[in-house]
Design a protein around this motif. Structure first.
Motif, PDB file in Angstrom:
ATOM      1  N   SER A 100       0.484  14.234  -0.117  1.00 34.79           N
ATOM      2  CA  SER A 100       1.403  14.797  -1.190  1.00 34.79           C
ATOM      3  C   SER A 100       1.303  16.301  -1.519  1.00 34.79           C
ATOM      4  O   SER A 100       2.105  16.561  -2.214  1.00 34.79           O
ATOM      5  CB  SER A 100       1.507  13.853  -2.522  1.00 34.79           C
ATOM      6  N   SER A 101       0.312  16.752  -1.159  1.00 36.62           N
ATOM      7  CA  SER A 101       0.055  18.188  -1.610  1.00 36.62           C
ATOM      8  C   SER A 101       1.026  19.019  -0.655  1.00 36.62           C
ATOM      9  O   SER A 101       1.474  18.690   0.131  1.00 36.62           O
ATOM     10  CB  SER A 101      -1.385  18.572  -1.071  1.00 36.62           C
ATOM     11  N   SER A 102       0.982  20.388  -1.178  1.00 36.98           N
ATOM     12  CA  SER A 102       1.676  21.253  -0.517  1.00 36.98           C
ATOM     13  C   SER A 102       1.549  21.554   0.914  1.00 36.98           C
ATOM     14  O   SER A 102       2.437  22.064   1.885  1.00 36.98           O
ATOM     15  CB  SER A 102       1.652  22.729  -1.074  1.00 36.98           C
ATOM     16  N   GLU A 103       0.221  21.165   1.608  1.00 35.54           N
ATOM     17  CA  GLU A 103      -0.024  21.479   2.743  1.00 35.54           C
ATOM     18  C   GLU A 103       0.406  20.015   3.767  1.00 35.54           C
ATOM     19  O   GLU A 103       0.114  19.142   3.365  1.00 35.54           O
ATOM     20  CB  GLU A 103      -1.539  21.305   2.903  1.00 35.54           C
ATOM     21  N   ARG A 129      -0.046   0.629 -10.314  1.00 34.23           N
ATOM     22  CA  ARG A 129       0.932   0.938  -9.224  1.00 34.23           C
ATOM     23  C   ARG A 129       1.812  -0.296  -8.917  1.00 34.23           C
ATOM     24  O   ARG A 129       2.706  -0.447  -8.051  1.00 34.23           O
ATOM     25  CB  ARG A 129      -0.008   1.332  -7.990  1.00 34.23           C
ATOM     26  N   LEU A 130       1.509  -1.408  -9.826  1.00 31.69           N
ATOM     27  CA  LEU A 130       2.187  -2.588  -9.291  1.00 31.69           C
ATOM     28  C   LEU A 130       3.734  -2.375  -9.507  1.00 31.69           C
ATOM     29  O   LEU A 130       4.498  -2.892  -8.674  1.00 31.69           O
ATOM     30  CB  LEU A 130       1.778  -3.636 -10.587  1.00 31.69           C
ATOM     31  N   LEU A 131       4.218  -1.779 -10.551  1.00 36.76           N
ATOM     32  CA  LEU A 131       5.722  -1.741 -10.677  1.00 36.76           C
ATOM     33  C   LEU A 131       6.368  -0.654  -9.493  1.00 36.76           C
ATOM     34  O   LEU A 131       7.319  -1.159  -8.996  1.00 36.76           O
ATOM     35  CB  LEU A 131       5.956  -0.917 -11.945  1.00 36.76           C
ATOM     36  N   GLN A 132       5.548   0.305  -9.071  1.00 39.54           N
ATOM     37  CA  GLN A 132       6.023   0.840  -8.040  1.00 39.54           C
ATOM     38  C   GLN A 132       5.849   0.127  -6.717  1.00 39.54           C
ATOM     39  O   GLN A 132       6.902   0.380  -5.819  1.00 39.54           O
ATOM     40  CB  GLN A 132       5.556   2.225  -7.807  1.00 39.54           C
ATOM     41  N   LEU A 133       4.930  -0.559  -6.561  1.00 35.14           N
ATOM     42  CA  LEU A 133       4.781  -1.650  -5.336  1.00 35.14           C
ATOM     43  C   LEU A 133       6.158  -2.527  -5.402  1.00 35.14           C
ATOM     44  O   LEU A 133       6.614  -2.910  -4.322  1.00 35.14           O
ATOM     45  CB  LEU A 133       3.407  -2.147  -5.261  1.00 35.14           C
ATOM     46  N   ILE A 134       6.338  -3.213  -6.604  1.00 34.64           N
ATOM     47  CA  ILE A 134       7.597  -3.968  -6.594  1.00 34.64           C
ATOM     48  C   ILE A 134       8.759  -3.354  -6.198  1.00 34.64           C
ATOM     49  O   ILE A 134       9.559  -3.866  -5.435  1.00 34.64           O
ATOM     50  CB  ILE A 134       7.405  -4.464  -8.073  1.00 34.64           C
ATOM     51  N   LYS A 137      -1.960   6.944  -3.888  1.00 38.79           N
ATOM     52  CA  LYS A 137      -0.947   7.353  -5.185  1.00 38.79           C
ATOM     53  C   LYS A 137       0.210   7.896  -4.898  1.00 38.79           C
ATOM     54  O   LYS A 137       0.391   8.910  -5.553  1.00 38.79           O
ATOM     55  CB  LYS A 137      -2.045   8.024  -6.166  1.00 38.79           C
ATOM     56  N   GLN A 138       1.041   7.479  -3.808  1.00 37.47           N
ATOM     57  CA  GLN A 138       2.205   8.086  -3.432  1.00 37.47           C
ATOM     58  C   GLN A 138       3.300   7.450  -4.420  1.00 37.47           C
ATOM     59  O   GLN A 138       3.069   6.525  -5.131  1.00 37.47           O
ATOM     60  CB  GLN A 138       2.556   7.770  -2.156  1.00 37.47           C
ATOM     61  N   GLY A 139       4.156   8.044  -4.370  1.00 36.48           N
ATOM     62  CA  GLY A 139       5.472   7.510  -4.931  1.00 36.48           C
ATOM     63  C   GLY A 139       6.328   6.659  -4.078  1.00 36.48           C
ATOM     64  O   GLY A 139       5.978   6.517  -2.979  1.00 36.48           O
ATOM     65  N   VAL A 140       7.390   5.938  -4.337  1.00 34.23           N
ATOM     66  CA  VAL A 140       8.224   5.244  -3.431  1.00 34.23           C
ATOM     67  C   VAL A 140       8.293   5.756  -2.396  1.00 34.23           C
ATOM     68  O   VAL A 140       8.436   5.460  -1.155  1.00 34.23           O
ATOM     69  CB  VAL A 140       9.217   4.375  -4.163  1.00 34.23           C
ATOM     70  N   LEU A 141       9.375   6.879  -2.589  1.00 32.35           N
ATOM     71  CA  LEU A 141       9.994   7.685  -1.612  1.00 32.35           C
ATOM     72  C   LEU A 141       9.099   8.037  -0.660  1.00 32.35           C
ATOM     73  O   LEU A 141       9.026   8.427   0.830  1.00 32.35           O
ATOM     74  CB  LEU A 141      11.053   8.479  -2.060  1.00 32.35           C
ATOM     75  N   ALA A 153     -12.152   3.040  -3.997  1.00 35.64           N
ATOM     76  CA  ALA A 153     -11.068   2.263  -3.379  1.00 35.64           C
ATOM     77  C   ALA A 153      -9.776   2.928  -2.967  1.00 35.64           C
ATOM     78  O   ALA A 153      -9.222   2.814  -2.109  1.00 35.64           O
ATOM     79  CB  ALA A 153     -10.358   1.211  -4.322  1.00 35.64           C
ATOM     80  N   ARG A 154      -9.750   4.489  -3.479  1.00 29.34           N
ATOM     81  CA  ARG A 154      -8.688   5.310  -3.073  1.00 29.34           C
ATOM     82  C   ARG A 154      -8.995   5.952  -1.668  1.00 29.34           C
ATOM     83  O   ARG A 154      -9.947   6.806  -1.430  1.00 29.34           O
ATOM     84  CB  ARG A 154      -8.358   6.188  -4.184  1.00 29.34           C
TER      85      ARG A 154
END
Length: 404
Positions: free
Chosen positions: A11-14, A195-200, A267-271, A402-403
């Motif tokens: 998710s970085s600029s690179e 991250r559970l809500l985002q995974l749902i 730790k990405q967002g959904v999109l 774990a990440r």
């Protein structure tokens, strides 16, 4: 592990480099190693220091690594005739994986970390089967032939929620198992909970995308039939259009199959996780499709083999009740004995198959990153292998290994 030195967050600029893996002969890319000039003997600092600073030009000494002999971790000599074995701190070797290694890694994870993996899946399976049995007992045939449909509609949200929780926790367990580390259920819950809500949301979105494609494909046929028309040729053509939407849904499913591990471990967002999955899958669709299908076929085979004895027992115990229902002309419902035996079979089979399929998904994600981004080098460092410049996880605040 995105916070580990040398790791670049997608998710970085690179932008992620899809073909960033070093060439096969670039051993100098590994910290602490260098390739000797062609034809020159290799230097062994540890050996030279132990023999009074012997010059590089001298031959191999007694007790030191021999050409073609064994090097660190039981691997062949570094500059011998055989290729060095890949390090394996955990359940998989840190290199691009073959089909057998992915399946073996899934089984090894369950076997070596059975308390956590089987404990998680057992809890999920018990709650899921209890919801199914409870719904059918509560309905008790009052809905007639729609009883299975009503039961599915009630239990489906519970099954989906439990599946998301199981996938999230097992992803964390597998990511530690790759490094040779263990994780309790409490550790996995602590890592996965934010991250559970985002995974749902991701699970709902991907499910709606697949279902929407199929529904869109069959929409002309449904509309044509609802309009009262029944021209056989037109119905056949519209049916073909609908059937062709199914491969498209499968294509989308594989394209997005790595989004959940990307969301949890990077730790990405959904999109962004969906976009990340498409980049990782690019050029490997058929391979990922085949391994996913094979893994699910194996899981289904195991589940079927475990279910057959319980189905026979349930049929024997509930045969009289079922035959009485049929003789009386009442809507037939499954006897309690059959419901309970089927639930027991479901619990046992799900306990074994849930961690197996979840682990395959995570290992495919790691394998794709190894192939495209040389993740194996960073995993070796994170595992603390000294020849890769790793010192292990020594963050004073307890950084989470774990990440990825």
């Amino acid at each position: 592990m995105t916070d580990t030195p040398g790791w670049a967050s997608p998710s970085s600029s690179e932008p992620p480099r899809d073909e960033a893996r070093p060439p096969a002969d670039a051993s100098a890319a590994v910290p602490g190693q260098s390739v000797p000039p062609h034809g020159a003997p290799a230097a062994h600092p540890a050996r030279d220091a132990g023999h009074g600073g012997q010059q590089q030009g001298s031959g191999p000494q007694y007790g030191g690594p021999q050409y073609g002999g064994q090097g660190p971790y039981g691997q062949p000599g570094q500059y011998g005739w055989g290729a060095p074995a890949s390090p394996k701190p955990g359940v998989i070797p840190l290199r691009p994986l073959g089909l057998g290694e992915i399946l073996d890694g899934a089984v090894s994870t369950i076997r070596k970390h059975w308390r956590t993996t089987l404990g998680l899946s057992l809890g999920v399976a018990v709650v899921q089967e209890a919801a199914v049995v409870g719904t059918q007992l509560a309905v008790d045939g009052d809905t007639g032939d729609l009883t299975p449909v009503v039961s599915a509609l009630v239990s489906l949200p519970v099954a989906m929620l439990l599946g998301v929780v199981a996938a999230a926790l097992l992803t964390m367990v597998v990511s530690r198992a790759i490094l040779g580390q263990t994780a309790t259920v409490r550790d996995a819950w602590r890592d996965a909970r934010p991250r559970l809500l985002q995974l749902i949301g991701l699970t709902l979105l991907t499910g709606l995308i697949g279902a929407g494609i199929v529904l869109l494909g069959f929409a002309p046929l449904i509309g044509y039939l609802l309009a009262g028309a029944d021209e056989p040729i037109i119905v056949g053509l519209l049916a073909v259009v609908g059937i062709l939407s199914i491969p498209v849904a499968f294509w989308i499913w594989i394209q997005l199959s790595l989004a959940a591990p990307a969301l949890m471990l990077e730790k990405q967002g959904v999109l962004p996780a969906l976009s990340r999955s498409r980049r990782l899958v690019r050029g490997s669709w058929w391979r990922l499709f085949g391994i996913n299908i094979l893994g699910r076929l194996l899981a289904g085979l195991v589940a079927g083999m475990l279910s057959i004895p319980f189905a026979v027992i349930g049929l024997v115990l509930g045969f009289d009740d079922l035959s009485n229902q049929l003789d009386s002309g009442e809507p037939a419902t499954l006897p309690v004995a059959m419901l309970i035996s089927n639930a027991i079979a479901g619990v046992i089979s799900s306990t074994l198959t849930i961690p197996f399929t979840a682990t395959i998904g995570v290992l495919l994600y790691v394998d794709q990153r190894i192939r495209r981004e040389a993740l194996d080098i960073e995993l070796a460092r994170a595992a603390g292998l000294p020849e890769y410049g790793g010192t292990g996880w020594s963050d004073p605040v307890g950084q989470n290994p774990a990440r990825l």
